[in-house]
Motif scaffolding. Structure first.
Motif, mmCIF file in Angstrom:
data_model
loop_
_atom_site.group_PDB
_atom_site.id
_atom_site.type_symbol
_atom_site.label_atom_id
_atom_site.label_comp_id
_atom_site.label_asym_id
_atom_site.label_seq_id
_atom_site.Cartn_x
_atom_site.Cartn_y
_atom_site.Cartn_z
ATOM 1 N N THR A 89 -13.197 -1.917 -2.522
ATOM 2 C CA THR A 89 -13.952 -0.723 -2.136
ATOM 3 C C THR A 89 -13.030 0.496 -2.041
ATOM 4 O OG1 THR A 89 -13.699 -1.024 0.257
ATOM 5 C CG2 THR A 89 -15.524 -2.165 -0.793
ATOM 6 N N LEU A 90 -11.808 0.290 -1.539
ATOM 7 C CA LEU A 90 -10.889 1.423 -1.436
ATOM 8 C C LEU A 90 -10.501 1.940 -2.820
ATOM 9 C CD1 LEU A 90 -8.588 0.207 1.486
ATOM 10 C CD2 LEU A 90 -10.315 2.015 1.568
ATOM 11 N N ILE A 91 -10.371 1.021 -3.775
ATOM 12 C CA ILE A 91 -10.019 1.430 -5.140
ATOM 13 C C ILE A 91 -11.210 2.134 -5.804
ATOM 14 C CG2 ILE A 91 -9.485 0.549 -7.443
ATOM 15 C CD1 ILE A 91 -7.802 -1.659 -5.974
ATOM 16 N N GLU A 92 -12.411 1.541 -5.616
ATOM 17 C CA GLU A 92 -13.613 2.177 -6.175
ATOM 18 C C GLU A 92 -13.805 3.583 -5.621
ATOM 19 O OE1 GLU A 92 -16.791 -0.444 -5.182
ATOM 20 O OE2 GLU A 92 -16.345 -1.885 -6.775
ATOM 21 N N ASP A 93 -13.510 3.744 -4.327
ATOM 22 C CA ASP A 93 -13.707 5.037 -3.689
ATOM 23 C C ASP A 93 -12.554 6.008 -3.962
ATOM 24 O OD1 ASP A 93 -15.975 3.888 -2.716
ATOM 25 O OD2 ASP A 93 -15.294 3.696 -0.646
ATOM 26 N N GLY A 94 -11.565 5.524 -4.694
ATOM 27 C CA GLY A 94 -10.490 6.430 -5.081
ATOM 28 C C GLY A 94 -9.472 6.715 -3.995
ATOM 29 N N LEU A 95 -9.360 5.837 -2.996
ATOM 30 C CA LEU A 95 -8.362 6.041 -1.948
ATOM 31 C C LEU A 95 -7.078 5.265 -2.220
ATOM 32 C CD1 LEU A 95 -10.416 5.973 1.374
ATOM 33 C CD2 LEU A 95 -10.142 7.757 -0.318
ATOM 34 N N VAL A 96 -7.199 4.222 -3.023
ATOM 35 C CA VAL A 96 -6.052 3.370 -3.328
ATOM 36 C C VAL A 96 -5.982 3.191 -4.840
ATOM 37 C CG1 VAL A 96 -5.187 0.990 -3.183
ATOM 38 C CG2 VAL A 96 -6.010 2.136 -1.116
ATOM 39 N N GLU A 97 -4.750 3.181 -5.347
ATOM 40 C CA GLU A 97 -4.544 2.898 -6.759
ATOM 41 C C GLU A 97 -3.781 1.583 -6.870
ATOM 42 O OE1 GLU A 97 -2.398 4.879 -10.711
ATOM 43 O OE2 GLU A 97 -2.154 5.764 -8.714
ATOM 44 N N ALA A 98 -4.225 0.702 -7.788
ATOM 45 C CA ALA A 98 -3.555 -0.579 -8.016
ATOM 46 C C ALA A 98 -2.939 -0.549 -9.403
ATOM 47 C CB ALA A 98 -4.547 -1.727 -7.886
ATOM 48 N N ARG A 99 -1.622 -0.508 -9.458
ATOM 49 C CA ARG A 99 -0.938 -0.471 -10.756
ATOM 50 C C ARG A 99 -0.440 -1.864 -11.113
ATOM 51 N NH1 ARG A 99 3.016 4.481 -9.197
ATOM 52 N NH2 ARG A 99 1.412 5.942 -8.490
ATOM 53 N N VAL A 100 -0.738 -2.271 -12.333
ATOM 54 C CA VAL A 100 -0.267 -3.571 -12.816
ATOM 55 C C VAL A 100 1.252 -3.557 -12.854
ATOM 56 C CG1 VAL A 100 -0.212 -5.103 -14.799
ATOM 57 C CG2 VAL A 100 -2.352 -3.968 -14.172
ATOM 58 N N GLY A 101 1.846 -4.642 -12.360
ATOM 59 C CA GLY A 101 3.295 -4.716 -12.304
ATOM 60 C C GLY A 101 3.925 -4.678 -13.690
#
Lengths: 170, 170
Positions: A89-101
């Motif tokens: 939800t945090l990623i969908e809402d644009g608060l967190v970014e998850a970068r592939v290692g």
DNA sequence: CTTGGAAAGTCAACAAGGCTGACATAAAAA
DNA sequence: TTTTTATGTCAGCCTTGTTGACTTTCCAAG
């Protein structure tokens, strides 16, 4: 069982602070204080339809930018499925970014976006304000004792996380 | 906003204990310590298919035998529906007895049964053991500081409950 | 090179325990 | 008598834990 110390001191030293009654008061202090500890962030979170789980994730991502999901699991002590739902939800809402290692492409490295940083600041400002008022009213010596007892209360593994995250490299 | 004290002291006195970094460490200490605080009772509760909500009810009924449902609501800070669900299971399982009030027959006065007292003892023995170890390791002065900071952290209304229950008549 | 296991993450389903709203009952209070 | 209060209950929702099953990726042993 139980090694009770209900009445008089059990040694020559003053061990009155170890009586069952004193321990009970400490237990109840933890219970009531934790409510105050979370009250202010809870109000802000409610406006965003988030809960404490979101706060915890945001806090530790902010503290250790680029941390992996697996690392966060160890700190938060929940299952990866539970954390994943919050992160999603945090990623969908644009608060967190998850970068592939880059080295290991199974890993996701987590970062707060600008919007995430904004919410983190609002939450931690509120929580710090409460903590600051408590610290100021109690004084520096009380604060040292506060931290000392809390640290002793942790499970050893959690204490390691606490020291890592609190004292480790920024 | 936020009255930040990020760097040097803001006054002649040593206010280093009020820096954002010190406050963050206190916040994380609360988080990690609360996990330890609940860990031992949680294990016992799980064996009985109960949760922390049951523990809280049992604790305060034991502390104030004959307390009413309404009084307990104020202490625990949950809705009556939520508390009722927990109390119902405890009553069905024979750990709690609800006696109709004599003066006011709408009220239910809550008491632990012998079986309830047995579970309460198991839970509080475990929790006190952890607290005792932490107190002993940190020492009496630290304990005083610990309690002072926690008390300042409470909402005023909760602080009143804390003092009532902790210092009031048995 | 291939294969098998381990590690990271995702999806589905369930449970505990919060919440609100609506309503019933009994008794105290007005 | 009417209103308010204390309590209990049913229904339904949400957050946040859980387990189980699965995919993708990596690495190491053959």
């Amino acid at each position: 069982m139980a090694d009770r110390t209900t009445g008089a001191p059990t040694s020559g030293e003053s061990l009155l602070f170890l009586t069952d009654d004193q321990l009970r008061r400490g237990i109840e202090a933890m219970f009531f204080a934790y409510r105050g500890f979370t009250a202010d962030p809870d109000r802000i979170l409610a406006e965003h339809d988030y809960g404490r789980a979101h706060h915890r994730a945001i806090h530790f991502i902010n503290r250790s930018p680029g941390t992996t999901v697996n690392n966060l699991l160890g700190i938060l002590g929940v299952t990866k499925q539970s954390l994943n739902r919050v992160l999603r939800t945090l990623i969908e809402d644009g608060l967190v970014e998850a970068r592939v290692g880059t080295r290991d492409r199974r890993e996701r490295h987590l970062y707060l976006t600008d919007e995430g940083v904004t919410l983190e600041r609002a939450l931690s400002d509120a929580q710090r304000a409460r903590m600051r008022a408590a610290y100021r009213a109690a004084g520096p010596e009380a604060v040292a004792g506060f931290r000392a007892v809390l640290e002793q209360m942790m499970d050893p593994e959690l204490r390691r996380h606490y020291r890592d995250v609190s004292e480790g490299p920024g």
